[in-house]
Write a protein that holds these residues in place. Structure first.
Motif, PDB file in Angstrom:
ATOM      1  N   THR A  28       0.836  -1.199   0.000  1.00  0.00           N
ATOM      2  CA  THR A  28       0.000   0.000   0.000  1.00  0.00           C
ATOM      3  C   THR A  28       0.874   1.254   0.000  1.00  0.00           C
ATOM      4  OG1 THR A  28      -0.086   0.122   2.408  1.00  0.00           O
ATOM      5  CG2 THR A  28      -1.764  -1.231   1.297  1.00  0.00           C
ATOM      6  N   GLN A  29       0.277   2.367  -0.420  1.00  0.00           N
ATOM      7  CA  GLN A  29       1.015   3.626  -0.421  1.00  0.00           C
ATOM      8  C   GLN A  29       1.386   4.044   1.002  1.00  0.00           C
ATOM      9  OE1 GLN A  29      -0.890   6.723  -2.630  1.00  0.00           O
ATOM     10  NE2 GLN A  29       0.680   8.261  -2.192  1.00  0.00           N
ATOM     11  N   SER A  30       0.531   3.731   1.960  1.00  0.00           N
ATOM     12  CA  SER A  30       0.838   4.067   3.351  1.00  0.00           C
ATOM     13  C   SER A  30       2.053   3.281   3.850  1.00  0.00           C
ATOM     14  CB  SER A  30      -0.375   3.788   4.245  1.00  0.00           C
ATOM     15  OG  SER A  30      -0.739   2.423   4.203  1.00  0.00           O
ATOM     16  N   THR A  31       2.199   2.049   3.373  1.00  0.00           N
ATOM     17  CA  THR A  31       3.377   1.259   3.738  1.00  0.00           C
ATOM     18  C   THR A  31       4.645   1.901   3.186  1.00  0.00           C
ATOM     19  OG1 THR A  31       2.114  -0.803   3.808  1.00  0.00           O
ATOM     20  CG2 THR A  31       4.501  -0.991   3.523  1.00  0.00           C
ATOM     21  N   VAL A  32       4.583   2.356   1.941  1.00  0.00           N
ATOM     22  CA  VAL A  32       5.728   3.049   1.341  1.00  0.00           C
ATOM     23  C   VAL A  32       6.071   4.306   2.138  1.00  0.00           C
ATOM     24  CG1 VAL A  32       6.524   4.338  -0.683  1.00  0.00           C
ATOM     25  CG2 VAL A  32       5.348   2.139  -0.974  1.00  0.00           C
ATOM     26  N   SER A  33       5.050   5.083   2.468  1.00  0.00           N
ATOM     27  CA  SER A  33       5.271   6.319   3.236  1.00  0.00           C
ATOM     28  C   SER A  33       5.898   6.014   4.596  1.00  0.00           C
ATOM     29  CB  SER A  33       3.948   7.066   3.424  1.00  0.00           C
ATOM     30  OG  SER A  33       3.402   7.455   2.185  1.00  0.00           O
ATOM     31  N   ALA A  34       5.406   4.950   5.255  1.00  0.00           N
ATOM     32  CA  ALA A  34       5.934   4.592   6.579  1.00  0.00           C
ATOM     33  C   ALA A  34       7.389   4.160   6.481  1.00  0.00           C
ATOM     34  CB  ALA A  34       5.085   3.483   7.193  1.00  0.00           C
ATOM     35  N   ARG A  35       7.718   3.395   5.466  1.00  0.00           N
ATOM     36  CA  ARG A  35       9.106   2.943   5.304  1.00  0.00           C
ATOM     37  C   ARG A  35      10.043   4.128   5.051  1.00  0.00           C
ATOM     38  NH1 ARG A  35       8.289  -2.328   1.295  1.00  0.00           N
ATOM     39  NH2 ARG A  35       7.308  -3.709   2.843  1.00  0.00           N
ATOM     40  N   ILE A  36       9.615   5.036   4.199  1.00  0.00           N
ATOM     41  CA  ILE A  36      10.458   6.205   3.912  1.00  0.00           C
ATOM     42  C   ILE A  36      10.594   7.079   5.150  1.00  0.00           C
ATOM     43  CG2 ILE A  36      10.669   8.300   2.525  1.00  0.00           C
ATOM     44  CD1 ILE A  36      11.265   5.689   1.024  1.00  0.00           C
ATOM     45  N   GLN A  37       9.504   7.243   5.902  1.00  0.00           N
ATOM     46  CA  GLN A  37       9.546   8.039   7.124  1.00  0.00           C
ATOM     47  C   GLN A  37      10.520   7.419   8.133  1.00  0.00           C
ATOM     48  OE1 GLN A  37       7.810  11.088   7.895  1.00  0.00           O
ATOM     49  NE2 GLN A  37       9.492  10.952   9.393  1.00  0.00           N
ATOM     50  N   ASN A  38      10.466   6.115   8.288  1.00  0.00           N
ATOM     51  CA  ASN A  38      11.369   5.430   9.215  1.00  0.00           C
ATOM     52  C   ASN A  38      12.822   5.564   8.766  1.00  0.00           C
ATOM     53  OD1 ASN A  38       9.267   4.576  10.854  1.00  0.00           O
ATOM     54  ND2 ASN A  38       9.036   2.607   9.791  1.00  0.00           N
ATOM     55  N   LEU A  39      13.030   5.487   7.456  1.00  0.00           N
ATOM     56  CA  LEU A  39      14.392   5.632   6.937  1.00  0.00           C
ATOM     57  C   LEU A  39      14.900   7.051   7.156  1.00  0.00           C
ATOM     58  CD1 LEU A  39      16.758   4.342   5.414  1.00  0.00           C
ATOM     59  CD2 LEU A  39      15.626   4.951   3.269  1.00  0.00           C
ATOM     60  N   GLU A  40      14.035   8.033   6.918  1.00  0.00           N
ATOM     61  CA  GLU A  40      14.428   9.431   7.142  1.00  0.00           C
ATOM     62  C   GLU A  40      14.710   9.685   8.622  1.00  0.00           C
ATOM     63  OE1 GLU A  40      12.219  11.820   3.491  1.00  0.00           O
ATOM     64  OE2 GLU A  40      11.078  11.412   5.322  1.00  0.00           O
ATOM     65  N   ASP A  41      13.913   9.077   9.493  1.00  0.00           N
ATOM     66  CA  ASP A  41      14.155   9.231  10.933  1.00  0.00           C
ATOM     67  C   ASP A  41      15.494   8.623  11.319  1.00  0.00           C
ATOM     68  OD1 ASP A  41      11.734  10.476  11.168  1.00  0.00           O
ATOM     69  OD2 ASP A  41      10.655   8.709  11.917  1.00  0.00           O
ATOM     70  N   TYR A  42      15.801   7.470  10.728  1.00  0.00           N
ATOM     71  CA  TYR A  42      17.061   6.794  11.045  1.00  0.00           C
ATOM     72  C   TYR A  42      18.259   7.622  10.582  1.00  0.00           C
ATOM     73  CZ  TYR A  42      20.799   3.308  10.933  1.00  0.00           C
ATOM     74  OH  TYR A  42      21.990   2.638  11.108  1.00  0.00           O
ATOM     75  N   LEU A  43      18.142   8.199   9.378  1.00  0.00           N
ATOM     76  CA  LEU A  43      19.252   8.976   8.824  1.00  0.00           C
ATOM     77  C   LEU A  43      19.266  10.412   9.334  1.00  0.00           C
ATOM     78  CD1 LEU A  43      19.049   7.719   5.120  1.00  0.00           C
ATOM     79  CD2 LEU A  43      20.746   7.069   6.833  1.00  0.00           C
ATOM     80  N   GLY A  44      18.140  10.849   9.909  1.00  0.00           N
ATOM     81  CA  GLY A  44      18.067  12.205  10.437  1.00  0.00           C
ATOM     82  C   GLY A  44      18.015  13.275   9.377  1.00  0.00           C
ATOM     83  N   THR A  45      17.405  12.966   8.228  1.00  0.00           N
ATOM     84  CA  THR A  45      17.330  13.946   7.146  1.00  0.00           C
ATOM     85  C   THR A  45      16.184  13.588   6.206  1.00  0.00           C
ATOM     86  OG1 THR A  45      18.582  15.031   5.365  1.00  0.00           O
ATOM     87  CG2 THR A  45      18.905  12.658   5.652  1.00  0.00           C
ATOM     88  N   SER A  56      10.624  13.908  -5.559  1.00  0.00           N
ATOM     89  CA  SER A  56      11.961  14.080  -6.112  1.00  0.00           C
ATOM     90  C   SER A  56      12.976  14.061  -4.980  1.00  0.00           C
ATOM     91  CB  SER A  56      12.064  15.406  -6.886  1.00  0.00           C
ATOM     92  OG  SER A  56      11.740  16.501  -6.046  1.00  0.00           O
ATOM     93  N   LEU A  57      14.170  13.615  -5.282  1.00  0.00           N
ATOM     94  CA  LEU A  57      15.214  13.497  -4.278  1.00  0.00           C
ATOM     95  C   LEU A  57      15.703  14.857  -3.805  1.00  0.00           C
ATOM     96  CD1 LEU A  57      17.326  10.626  -5.894  1.00  0.00           C
ATOM     97  CD2 LEU A  57      16.084  10.475  -3.724  1.00  0.00           C
ATOM     98  N   THR A  58      15.921  14.974  -2.518  1.00  0.00           N
ATOM     99  CA  THR A  58      16.587  16.156  -1.962  1.00  0.00           C
ATOM    100  C   THR A  58      18.087  15.998  -2.211  1.00  0.00           C
ATOM    101  OG1 THR A  58      16.932  15.106   0.177  1.00  0.00           O
ATOM    102  CG2 THR A  58      14.848  16.295  -0.139  1.00  0.00           C
ATOM    103  N   PRO A  59      18.881  17.041  -1.981  1.00  0.00           N
ATOM    104  CA  PRO A  59      20.339  16.890  -2.133  1.00  0.00           C
ATOM    105  C   PRO A  59      20.909  15.751  -1.289  1.00  0.00           C
ATOM    106  CG  PRO A  59      19.769  19.207  -2.045  1.00  0.00           C
ATOM    107  CD  PRO A  59      18.499  18.450  -1.755  1.00  0.00           C
ATOM    108  N   THR A  60      20.412  15.605  -0.050  1.00  0.00           N
ATOM    109  CA  THR A  60      20.900  14.497   0.772  1.00  0.00           C
ATOM    110  C   THR A  60      20.379  13.157   0.250  1.00  0.00           C
ATOM    111  OG1 THR A  60      19.054  14.887   2.305  1.00  0.00           O
ATOM    112  CG2 THR A  60      21.192  15.856   2.872  1.00  0.00           C
ATOM    113  N   GLY A  61      19.186  13.176  -0.325  1.00  0.00           N
ATOM    114  CA  GLY A  61      18.648  11.959  -0.929  1.00  0.00           C
ATOM    115  C   GLY A  61      19.500  11.492  -2.094  1.00  0.00           C
TER     116      GLY A  61
END
Length: 289
Positions: A28-45, A56-61
């Motif tokens: 589901t799209q919510s699963t994708v959003s949750a995974r990306i959110q968790n990854l961003e939280d882990y990386l702190g960006t 679209s990717l950010t510079p850090t992305g």
């Protein structure tokens, strides 16, 4: 961070959309959003900028993209290599358009089996969109295609130019006929086709691969453009004929691969592809002369 988060990140980056990534990953799209959110939280960006057009990717992305591909590629290789019999030292996955599997790539595979019998080869057929996506995701080592896209971290190298010839089942019939089949070889072919036949009406039949065009005209009669490499056997057996006084079109073939790949097997495979590409270029020069 887990590998599903990394895989999801690469899918969003390749498709430019959370929704499209969800479709590709069968979640589901919510699963994708949750995974990306968790990854961003882990990386702190933040890794993506989300808007109505997609993501679209950010510079850090963009900086993380190279590491993500390496992580996933390492996992995929580890999973495959663990299951390899002991006689193999490495494996490689190569994907290409179906037309390039006619003569050219099978010869390369034979060359690899002779010169590197301890390498396991996975061969696949696909279209540009999937080939580029998998190259970005890191699940494909080398992709061969006609209309590549440029992407960070990937090298696009011209191999040779296909010679597209107009084949027919009836050389006595005036061309174009009602049974002409337009093969969609991409933008470059479309431009050449339009310039040479500006008044040609839209054909009744359109296909997306040359092999299908050949099968249809062999069964029902007609004509279509295909690479001379695919046509030679049919011409020699007089099942198909080149339309008299018809133009030939050039269709560049490319190989795409990771720019910073350190795998010896990839370098060996690329060297072999360049060797056979040179043979194709020489054949084209001799035939043209």
């Amino acid at each position: 961070m887990d590998f599903e988060q990394v895989r999801t990140f690469l899918s969003v980056a390749a498709n430019g959309s959370f929704l499209e990534a969800a479709k590709r990953l069968h979640v589901t799209q919510s699963t994708v959003s949750a995974r990306i959110q968790n990854l961003e939280d882990y990386l702190g960006t933040r890794l993506f900028v989300r808007n109505r057009a997609g993501a679209s990717l950010t510079p850090t992305g963009k900086r993380f993209l190279r590491h993500a591909k390496s992580l996933l590629l390492t996992l995929e290789q580890a999973r495959h290599d663990v299951g390899l019999p002991g006689r193999f030292r490495a494996s490689i996955t190569v994907g290409a358009r179906i037309a390039l599997w006619e003569g050219f790539l099978p010869q390369w595979v034979g060359h690899m089996r002779e010169t590197a019998p301890d390498i396991s080869i996975r061969s696949e057929i696909s279209f540009e969109e999937d080939l580029m996506r998998r190259l970005v995701e890191g699940t494909l080592d080398i992709g061969l295609m006609y209309t590549p896209q440029h992407s960070p971290g990937l090298e696009v190298e011209h191999l040779f130019d296909e010679r597209l010839v107009l084949l027919t089942t009836n050389p006595e019939q005036a061309w174009p006929g009602p049974d002409y089949i337009y093969v969609n070889w991409g933008p470059a072919f479309y431009a050449q086709h339009r310039d040479n036949f500006p008044d040609l009406e839209r054909p009744a039949q359109t296909v997306n691969i040359g092999w299908l065009g050949i099968q249809l005209i062999l069964c029902n009669g007609g004509s279509c453009f295909v690479p001379i490499r695919m046509a030679e056997a049919f011409i020699d057996s007089q099942r198909l004929f080149v339309v008299p006084d018809s133009p030939e079109f050039k269709l560049p073939a490319y190989m795409v691969y990771p720019r910073e790949s350190e795998a010896e097997v990839v370098s060996q495979a690329l060297a072999g592809l360049r060797l056979f590409a040179e043979n194709e270029r020489q054949k084209y020069t001799e035939d043209a002369g």
